[in-house]
Design a protein around this motif. Structure first.
Motif, PDB file in Angstrom:
ATOM      1  N   PRO A 195      75.572  39.301  47.911  1.00 16.49           N
ATOM      2  CA  PRO A 195      75.598  40.261  49.024  1.00 16.49           C
ATOM      3  C   PRO A 195      75.025  41.636  48.693  1.00 16.49           C
ATOM      4  O   PRO A 195      74.507  42.319  49.581  1.00 16.49           O
ATOM      5  CB  PRO A 195      77.083  40.359  49.378  1.00 16.49           C
ATOM      6  N   ASP A 196      75.118  42.047  47.423  1.00 19.64           N
ATOM      7  CA  ASP A 196      74.551  43.335  47.038  1.00 19.64           C
ATOM      8  C   ASP A 196      73.022  43.340  47.137  1.00 19.64           C
ATOM      9  O   ASP A 196      72.418  44.410  47.244  1.00 19.64           O
ATOM     10  CB  ASP A 196      74.948  43.687  45.601  1.00 19.64           C
ATOM     11  N   ARG A 197      72.419  42.172  47.074  1.00 16.18           N
ATOM     12  CA  ARG A 197      70.951  42.079  47.102  1.00 16.18           C
ATOM     13  C   ARG A 197      70.441  41.524  48.433  1.00 16.18           C
ATOM     14  O   ARG A 197      69.724  42.177  49.152  1.00 16.18           O
ATOM     15  CB  ARG A 197      70.461  41.203  45.948  1.00 16.18           C
ATOM     16  N   LEU A 198      70.759  40.274  48.764  1.00 18.27           N
ATOM     17  CA  LEU A 198      70.170  39.576  49.913  1.00 18.27           C
ATOM     18  C   LEU A 198      68.678  39.892  49.980  1.00 18.27           C
ATOM     19  O   LEU A 198      68.163  40.463  50.941  1.00 18.27           O
ATOM     20  CB  LEU A 198      70.894  39.951  51.205  1.00 18.27           C
ATOM     21  N   ASP A 199      68.018  39.484  48.934  1.00 17.37           N
ATOM     22  CA  ASP A 199      66.628  39.820  48.672  1.00 17.37           C
ATOM     23  C   ASP A 199      65.892  38.530  48.302  1.00 17.37           C
ATOM     24  O   ASP A 199      66.230  37.920  47.281  1.00 17.37           O
ATOM     25  CB  ASP A 199      66.587  40.822  47.505  1.00 17.37           C
ATOM     26  N   LEU A 200      65.030  38.114  49.190  1.00 15.08           N
ATOM     27  CA  LEU A 200      64.371  38.729  50.328  1.00 15.08           C
ATOM     28  C   LEU A 200      65.298  38.866  51.548  1.00 15.08           C
ATOM     29  O   LEU A 200      66.195  38.040  51.744  1.00 15.08           O
ATOM     30  CB  LEU A 200      63.156  37.882  50.742  1.00 15.08           C
ATOM     31  N   ASN A 201      64.995  39.898  52.385  1.00 16.08           N
ATOM     32  CA  ASN A 201      65.747  40.027  53.621  1.00 16.08           C
ATOM     33  C   ASN A 201      65.099  39.169  54.704  1.00 16.08           C
ATOM     34  O   ASN A 201      64.094  38.502  54.474  1.00 16.08           O
ATOM     35  CB  ASN A 201      65.862  41.498  54.043  1.00 16.08           C
ATOM     36  N   ASP A 202      65.677  39.205  55.906  1.00 19.44           N
ATOM     37  CA  ASP A 202      65.202  38.306  56.962  1.00 19.44           C
ATOM     38  C   ASP A 202      63.759  38.594  57.378  1.00 19.44           C
ATOM     39  O   ASP A 202      62.980  37.673  57.652  1.00 19.44           O
ATOM     40  CB  ASP A 202      66.139  38.342  58.168  1.00 19.44           C
ATOM     41  N   VAL A 203      63.382  39.865  57.404  1.00 17.67           N
ATOM     42  CA  VAL A 203      62.002  40.218  57.780  1.00 17.67           C
ATOM     43  C   VAL A 203      61.018  39.681  56.743  1.00 17.67           C
ATOM     44  O   VAL A 203      59.993  39.076  57.079  1.00 17.67           O
ATOM     45  CB  VAL A 203      61.855  41.750  57.927  1.00 17.67           C
TER      46      VAL A 203
END
Length: 580
Positions: A511-519
C-alpha cells in the motif's frame, strides 16, 4: 485493533515522550515494543488472554503487557491520552512533517509553546526557527518546503489505513440492534490508492424510523476513538478519529440503500454521466432512488444492480466508475472481465532473512502455498543496498542453491530463484551478468539517486531494460505514497522499450507504493507491456496485501491476459525469459 494500529499508538507515545523530555530508556521501550508487535506473525488481540505468549515477544515486558491489556480493553492508552492533552493532538501532525523529529519539536515547544503546523510555519516565515540551537537558515528553508509538501498531501490516507479504520467503525456500529448492512462507499470502495474522507452507509430496521435513527446516531457518537463530532443530524453523523481521518456515517432505509450506494460511491464524473442518461430516459436519479421524471414514482433503489439494469446497462464494478468510457461499454454489453484474486497463481517478489526479510525461505514458501499459489519467488536484495545486507555475487550464488534445495524439499509449490537487483546510477545492474543469468527471475529496481534529471533517469531505466537478464522492472516510478513523489522520466520511451524487449512492469501491491498506479497501468496496457503483481513481502503476513494491487489493476481495466502471474508455472517461467 490489529497489530499495526497498536504499533502506531506505541510509536506515537514514544515520540510524545521524547518531546516531553522523558527518560531515553522508557522511550526506547515503547519503540522496541512497537517494532516487535508490528512484525509479529500473530495478532496481539488473539494472544492477550494468555499473558505468557505476549511476554514471550521480544521487547514486551510486564509493564508493556499492562499497557496492551488496557489498550485492547479501553481502545486507548492512558499515557498517550495524557500526553495528547498536555500538548494537543496537533502535535502528532508535526511529527508527519519531514525534518521535524521529536527533538526539534521539543525545541520549538520549549522556546515558543507552538504545537501546530500553522504556528511552526509562521515561526519559519518570521525567521525564528533559525535562531534555535542546531538550526539555521538552510534548515528553516527545508522546513518550509516540507510543510508545503505536507499540505499538498494532508487529508489523504493510505488505502490499508482507511480499510482498517472502516473495519473498526463497522464492527462498533454493528453492535447496535436493528443494523443489518454496513458498507463503505466513496474512494475506498472504488479502490483509489489513497483515501480522503471515509463514507460508511448503514441500513436496517433501525433506519426506518426517526427514533431508531436517532438512537443509532447516539450509539455512533459514543465510538471511543472519536476526537470531535463535526456534525450530527437526522440520518448522518460526521466525526474525526485520532488519525485525523474524517468519517461520515449515513443511515438509510432499505428501499434507498442501492441508490445511496451508487451515489456515494461516485465518482462525481461517473454520477453526472449516469444522471444525464437517466434524464434522457425520462428518469431522475439521486441518492434516494431512480424515479420517473413525471410524477416521481420510484422504479429502482434497493440495489445498484437494479438501477443499472433499469438504465439498460450491465452492472459496472465500482473500480471502473471514473467516466472513462465504462458507460458505453456497459450499454454495449462489452465490459471487460476484470482481474480477480482467484486469477493470481503466484507472488514473485519476496525477501527473506538473508537480507532484510523477517522469515526464512521455507516459511515464505509455506505461507505462499497456504494462499493457494502454484509458484513464488525469493528475490532478496543485491549488494548496493548495504543497509539491507544485500547479496554480492558469491552470496547470491550460494542463495540460489538454498532456494533450489527448498524447491526440491517443499511439495505443492514451485519456488523460483530470483533477485531484486539494484539499477545503479549509470544503468548498470548491481550483480555480474554471469550470476544474473543463473536466476529464474531478475527484478531490476531503482533504490537510490532519485533526483537525476529526467533524461538521465530515462537512460538509466532503458539501459536496465536492455540488459538481457532483466525480467521485470520493480516499483517502476519509485514513489512512496504521501512521502516521496515519483522520479521524473519519459514513461512513453520506457514502455516502448519494455514492449520491444519483453520486459514486464511490476505493480507493487504494497500500500505504501502501489506502483505502477492505475494511470500508468493503462499506459502500459496501451503499449502492450505485461504486468506482474507482487507484494514485495518482507514477512509472511505481507502476502495478503496482494488485494490492493488487484484493486489498482481493476481500476486500470486489466484482465488476466494483461497480468503474467495469472499464467501456469511453465508459461510464467518462459515469460520471465522474455517469451510472452
Amino acid at each position: 485493533m490489529d497489530n499495526k494500529a497498536i504499533a502506531n499508538i506505541l510509536y506515537e507515545t514514544a515520540d510524545l515522550l521524547e518531546i516531553d523530555g522523558q527518560d531515553s530508556f522508557r522511550i526506547r521501550s515503547y519503540r522496541n515494543a512497537a517494532q516487535a508487535i508490528e512484525n509479529h506473525s500473530q495478532q496481539i488481540k488473539d494472544l492477550i488472554s494468555d499473558p505468557k505468549q505476549v511476554l514471550a515477544i521480544p521487547g514486551v515486558g510486564k509493564g508493556m503487557l499492562r499497557n496492551l491489556q488496557d489498550l485492547l480493553r479501553d481502545g486507548k492508552l492512558a499515557l498517550q491520552s495524557e500526553l495528547l492533552e498536555k500538548y494537543h493532538p496537533s502535535m502528532l501532525q508535526l511529527l508527519k512533517i519531514q525534518g521535524l523529529g521529536p527533538k526539534t519539536i521539543a525545541l520549538i515547544w520549549s522556546a515558543h509553546k507552538i504545537c501546530d503546523v500553522d504556528g511552526v510555519e509562521k515561526l519559519a516565515l518570521e525567521g525564528k526557527i533559525r535562531e534555535l540551537p542546531r538550526m539555521g537558515e538552510k534548515h528553516e528553508a527545508k522546513l518550509l518546503k516540507s510543510i508545503a509538501d505536507y499540505r499538498r498531501i494532508s487529508g489523504r490516507f493510505l488505502i490499508d489505513a482507511a480499510e482498517i479504520e472502516c473495519e473498526k467503525v463497522t464492527e462498533y456500529i454493528a453492535r447496535f440492534s436493528g443494523i443489518e448492512k454496513i458498507t463503505p462507499a466513496g474512494s475506498l470502495r472504488r479502490g483509489r490508492d489513497t483515501v480522503g474522507d471515509l463514507d460508511i452507509l448503514v441500513t436496517g430496521s433501525a433506519c426506518t424510523t426517526e427514533e431508531g435513527r436517532q438512537q443509532a446516531i447516539s450509539h455512533v457518537a459514543k465510538y471511543p476513538p472519536i476526537m470531535d463530532v463535526i456534525a450530527s443530524g437526522d440520518n448522518k453523523i460526521s466525526f474525526h478519529v485520532r488519525s485525523g481521518m474524517q468519517v461520515d456515517v449515513r443511515l438509510l432505509p432499505p428501499d434507498s440503500f442501492g441508490a445511496a450506494m451508487q451515489y456515494f460511491t461516485g465518482s462525481k464524473a461517473h454520477n453526472v454521466a449516469l444522471r444525464q442518461r437517466a434524464l434522457k430516459m425520462k428518469y431522475t436519479l439521486n441518492e434516494y432512488s431512480l424515479a420517473e421524471l413525471e410524477g416521481g414514482k420510484p422504479v429502482a433503489g434497493k440495489t445498484e444492480e437494479e438501477i443499472y439494469a433499469k438504465l439498460n446497462l450491465d452492472y459496472i464494478p465500482p473500480e471502473m466508475r471514473e467516466n472513462l468510457g465504462e458507460i458505453d461499454l456497459a450499454q454495449n454489453h462489452s465490459l471487460p472481465r476484470l482481474l480477480t484474486q482467484a486469477d493470481i497463481k503466484g507472488d514473485v517478489h519476496m525477501h527473506t532473512v538473508e537480507t532484510d526479510g523477517r522469515n526464512t525461505i521455507a516459511e515464505m514458501a509455506e505461507a505462499a502455498k497456504a494462499r493457494g499459489y502454484k509458484y513464488m519467488a525469493i528475490t532478496d536484495h543485491s549488494k548496493n543496498l548495504a543497509f539491507a545486507n544485500g547479496l554480492d555475487d558469491s552470496r547470491a550464488i550460494a542463495h540460489i542453491q538454498r532456494i533450489r534445495e527448498a524447491d526440491k524439499q517443499i511439495e505443492g509449490i514451485n519456488i523460483f530463484a530470483g533477485i531484486e537487483v539494484d539499477i545503479l546510477a549509470d544503468g548498470d545492474l548491481d550483480l555480474s551478468n554471469d550470476v544474473l543469468a543463473q536466476m529464474d527471475i531478475v527484478i531490476a529496481s531503482v533504490h537510490s539517486v532519485f533526483n537525476q534529471e529526467p533524461a538521465k533517469m530515462t537512460e538509466r531505466l532503458l539501459k536496465a531494460i536492455e540488459n538481457p537478464n532483466t525480467s521485470l522492472i520493480g516499483h517502476p516510478t519509485g514513489r512512496i505514497q504521501l512521502r516521496r513523489d515519483a522520479y521524473a522520466f519519459d514513461m512513453h520511451a520506457v514502455l516502448t522499450a519494455a514492449a520491444k524487449h519483453k520486459v514486464a512492469m511490476e505493480l507493487n501491491a504494497y500500500p505504501d507504493r502501489l506502483d505502477l498506479n492505475d494511470v500508468n497501468l493503462r499506459q502500459a496496457k496501451q503499449h502492450g507491456v505485461k504486468i506482474v503483481i507482487n507484494t514485495d513481502a518482507h514477512h509472511t503476513s505481507h502476502m495478503e496485501k496482494i488485494r490492493y494491487g488487484i484493486l489498482q489493476a481493476r481500476r486500470a481495466w486489466l484482465t488476466n491476459d494483461d497480468v503474467l502471474n495469472t499464467l501456469p508455472v511453465e508459461k510464467f517461467a518462459e515469460a520471465m525469459k522474455h517469451a510472452w
